[in-house]
Design a protein around this motif. Structure first.
Motif, PDB file in Angstrom:
ATOM      1  N   ASP A 123       0.878  -1.154   0.000  1.00  0.00           N
ATOM      2  CA  ASP A 123       0.000   0.000   0.000  1.00  0.00           C
ATOM      3  C   ASP A 123       0.924   1.213   0.000  1.00  0.00           C
ATOM      4  O   ASP A 123       1.954   1.207   0.692  1.00  0.00           O
ATOM      5  CB  ASP A 123      -0.883   0.031   1.249  1.00  0.00           C
ATOM      6  N   GLY A 158      -5.134   7.640  -9.174  1.00  0.00           N
ATOM      7  CA  GLY A 158      -5.962   6.717  -9.924  1.00  0.00           C
ATOM      8  C   GLY A 158      -5.398   5.314 -10.021  1.00  0.00           C
ATOM      9  O   GLY A 158      -5.990   4.446 -10.678  1.00  0.00           O
ATOM     10  N   ARG A 160      -4.635   1.529  -9.413  1.00  0.00           N
ATOM     11  CA  ARG A 160      -5.457   0.454  -8.868  1.00  0.00           C
ATOM     12  C   ARG A 160      -4.734  -0.884  -9.035  1.00  0.00           C
ATOM     13  O   ARG A 160      -4.287  -1.222 -10.119  1.00  0.00           O
ATOM     14  CB  ARG A 160      -6.799   0.361  -9.598  1.00  0.00           C
ATOM     15  N   TYR A 161      -4.651  -1.626  -7.925  1.00  0.00           N
ATOM     16  CA  TYR A 161      -4.180  -3.007  -7.922  1.00  0.00           C
ATOM     17  C   TYR A 161      -5.089  -3.771  -6.976  1.00  0.00           C
ATOM     18  O   TYR A 161      -5.628  -3.185  -6.018  1.00  0.00           O
ATOM     19  CB  TYR A 161      -2.728  -3.102  -7.422  1.00  0.00           C
ATOM     20  N   THR A 165      -4.294  -0.375  -1.312  1.00  0.00           N
ATOM     21  CA  THR A 165      -4.792   0.993  -1.235  1.00  0.00           C
ATOM     22  C   THR A 165      -3.671   1.955  -1.594  1.00  0.00           C
ATOM     23  O   THR A 165      -2.500   1.734  -1.259  1.00  0.00           O
ATOM     24  CB  THR A 165      -5.327   1.334   0.175  1.00  0.00           C
TER      25      THR A 165
END
Length: 176
Positions: A123, A158, A160-161, A165
Motif C-alpha cells: 500500500d 488513480g 489500482r491493484y 490501497t
C-alpha cells in the motif's frame, strides 16, 4: 511493529538545485521525518549515486534534513529505488505493508519507485505536497514543474491493484 515506513527519496543538494518549491518540500518532509521518529516509524533514506557520486558536493542531503544514526540509507543508480539495491530486503526486515513516499523528482524517481512498490504489493501513500521536480521539455512542449507534480499526483491517485490501497495526501494529513 508499525507496518508503515517513510521513504525519503533524493532530497540531495544536487537534485534540488532547480526544483520547484524545494524549500517548502524540504520543510514539509522534515516535519514528516520528525513525526515518523516521534511515532517510531522507520525512515529509509534513498540517495542517487549515479548522477551524484557519494561524498560529492551534490550528493549530501539538503540543509534541514539529517539522517539519524541507525536509519538505513539506500544508494541507488537507477530511478527505481528497488532496482539493484537492498530496498526489498530492508522493507521485508521491517515487516512493512504500507509505504509513505516524499522526495524528488516527481516525474522520475518518485513515480518509478511508487509504481514499483505497488507492483510488489505494498500500500502506498504519496505525499502530494512533499515531492518536487524541475520544468521539462518533451517533444517540443514545455512542461512546468507544477504541471508535472499535478500530473504525478493525478496519475497516482488513480492507481489500482487488487487488494491494495493508494492515496495522495498532503503532508499534514499523513497517517502513520
Amino acid at each position: 511493529m508499525n507496518p508503515t515506513v517513510l521513504i525519503v527519496i533524493d532530497l540531495q543538494r544536487g537534485v534540488l538545485a532547480e526544483c520547484f518549491d524545494a524549500e517548502g518540500v524540504v520543510s514539509r518532509t522534515a516535519a514528516l521525518v520528525d513525526r515518523a521518529r516521534d511515532e517510531r516509524v522507520p525512515i529509509i533514506w534513498v540517495q542517487d549515486e549515479h548522477d551524484f557520486p557519494q561524498d560529492s558536493e551534490g550528493w549530501g542531503l539538503v540543509e534541514g534534513l539529517t539522517r539519524a544514526l541507525g536509519e538505513p540509507l539506500v544508494r541507488k543508480s537507477y530511478r527505481d529505488a528497488f532496482a539493484d539495491t537492498g530496498l526489498d530486503e530492508l522493507l521485508e526486515g521491517f515487516d512493512v505493508t504500507h509505504i509513505v513516499v516524499a522526495g524528488a523528482q516527481s516525474d522520475y524517481c518518485i513515480r518509478t519507485t511508487t509504481q514499483a512498490a505497488a507492483v510488489r504489493g505494498y500500500d502506498v501513500t504519496l505525499v502530494g505536497d512533499a515531492h518536487t521536480t524541475t520544468d521539462a521539455e518533451w517533444d517540443g512542449e514545455q512542461l512546468t514543474a507544477q504541471q508535472i507534480i499535478a500530473h504525478t499526483n493525478r496519475y497516482f491517485s488513480g492507481l489500482r491493484y487488487p487488494d491494495q490501497t493508494f492515496a495522495v495526501v498532503p503532508a499534514a494529513d499523513v497517517a502513520f
